[in-house]
Design a protein around this motif. Structure first.
Motif, PDB file in Angstrom:
ATOM      1  N   LEU A 153      12.142 -82.369 -83.009  1.00  0.00           N
ATOM      2  CA  LEU A 153      11.199 -82.568 -81.917  1.00  0.00           C
ATOM      3  C   LEU A 153       9.801 -82.785 -82.474  1.00  0.00           C
ATOM      4  O   LEU A 153       9.419 -82.162 -83.462  1.00  0.00           O
ATOM      5  CB  LEU A 153      11.169 -81.347 -80.985  1.00  0.00           C
ATOM      6  CG  LEU A 153      12.465 -80.972 -80.252  1.00  0.00           C
ATOM      7  CD1 LEU A 153      12.283 -79.643 -79.529  1.00  0.00           C
ATOM      8  CD2 LEU A 153      12.854 -82.067 -79.272  1.00  0.00           C
ATOM      9  N   ILE A 162       5.206 -77.763 -76.705  1.00  0.00           N
ATOM     10  CA  ILE A 162       6.583 -77.429 -76.358  1.00  0.00           C
ATOM     11  C   ILE A 162       6.717 -75.911 -76.376  1.00  0.00           C
ATOM     12  O   ILE A 162       6.170 -75.242 -77.251  1.00  0.00           O
ATOM     13  CB  ILE A 162       7.598 -78.046 -77.347  1.00  0.00           C
ATOM     14  CG1 ILE A 162       7.506 -79.564 -77.351  1.00  0.00           C
ATOM     15  CG2 ILE A 162       9.016 -77.626 -77.002  1.00  0.00           C
ATOM     16  CD1 ILE A 162       8.418 -80.214 -78.371  1.00  0.00           C
ATOM     17  N   SER A 213       6.328 -82.727 -86.912  1.00  0.00           N
ATOM     18  CA  SER A 213       7.622 -82.501 -86.290  1.00  0.00           C
ATOM     19  C   SER A 213       8.096 -81.089 -86.569  1.00  0.00           C
ATOM     20  O   SER A 213       7.590 -80.404 -87.446  1.00  0.00           O
ATOM     21  CB  SER A 213       8.656 -83.507 -86.808  1.00  0.00           C
ATOM     22  OG  SER A 213       8.807 -83.390 -88.207  1.00  0.00           O
TER      23      SER A 213
END
Length: 225
Positions: A153, A162, A213
């Motif tokens: 992600l 997130i 990431s």
């Protein structure tokens, strides 16, 4: 290449294996090579090795590393994690470090340096990953493992933030801002989430810039995969 002791599976006959307490240097050789300066150099080498061993113990790894060198042509070495799940190869280009949860390290090229990083008190206590993270710097490939399946992600693809369940973090690239916040308010629904929702009182939100990431693992065999 080198790996944590106990994660070696097999090798071809042209590959030699050594077990050392010292770690690899930035030049790809054993840290703390030939000591210089007589007794003072030997003492500095011993202290440096002891610090490296201490870091590995804090990170949940073995005290020693196993090193593999091909003597003629290319060789093959096999490694494995200790829990059912996946392994993932991370490529380091020297510009950004990678961080991983305790005991995630499997193996790396000798140009990759293994270290640790400390988290803050609240993050370490409530984030599900403990107070110590593994840190990888340098150039080359590092292999990590986690229970369950990896999901790559980039928080920048989701508005820059997130929120993930505690204990699911496996690894993240330098540039990720990782913290902990309370789930909901101190009200009836907040207590329902904490007591019956299975998520506890907090979870770690991730913030990132473009290009960063992270890899959470959605299923795990133990609280810390």
């Amino acid at each position: 290449m080198y790996c944590e002791a106990g994660k070696f599976l097999f090798k071809t006959t042209n590959v030699t294996m050594e077990t050392r307490l010292s770690g690899p240097s930035s030049g790809g050789q054993q840290q703390g090579g030939a000591p210089g300066g007589g007794m003072g150099g030997m003492l500095r080498q011993a202290m440096g090795t002891a610090m490296q061993v201490g870091q590995r113990v804090l990170a949940g790894e073995s005290m020693a590393f196993q090193y593999f060198t091909s003597q003629s042509g290319e060789g093959t070495v096999g490694f494995a994690g200790v829990l059912p799940g996946e392994m993932r190869a991370l490529e380091l280009d020297g510009t950004r470090a990678w961080f991983a949860e305790k005991d995630a390290f499997v193996a790396a090229e000798s140009t990759v340096q293994f270290g640790i990083a400390f988290q803050g008190g609240r993050t370490g206590m409530s984030g599900g990953e403990g107070f110590v993270l593994e840190k990888f710097t340098g150039h080359g490939t590092v292999i990590i493992a986690g229970a369950g399946n990896f999901i790559d992600l980039n928080p920048a693809d989701f508005g820059g933030r997130i929120e993930v369940d505690t204990g699911c973090l496996v690894a993240f690239e330098e540039g990720i801002q990782y913290g902990v916040q309370r789930i909901g308010g101190l009200n009836r629904q907040g207590l329902m989430n904490a007591v019956f929702g299975g998520e506890g009182l907090s979870w770690p939100p991730w913030r990132a810039t473009a290009g960063s990431s992270c890899s959470p693992s959605p299923s795990r065999a133990s609280p810390t995969p």
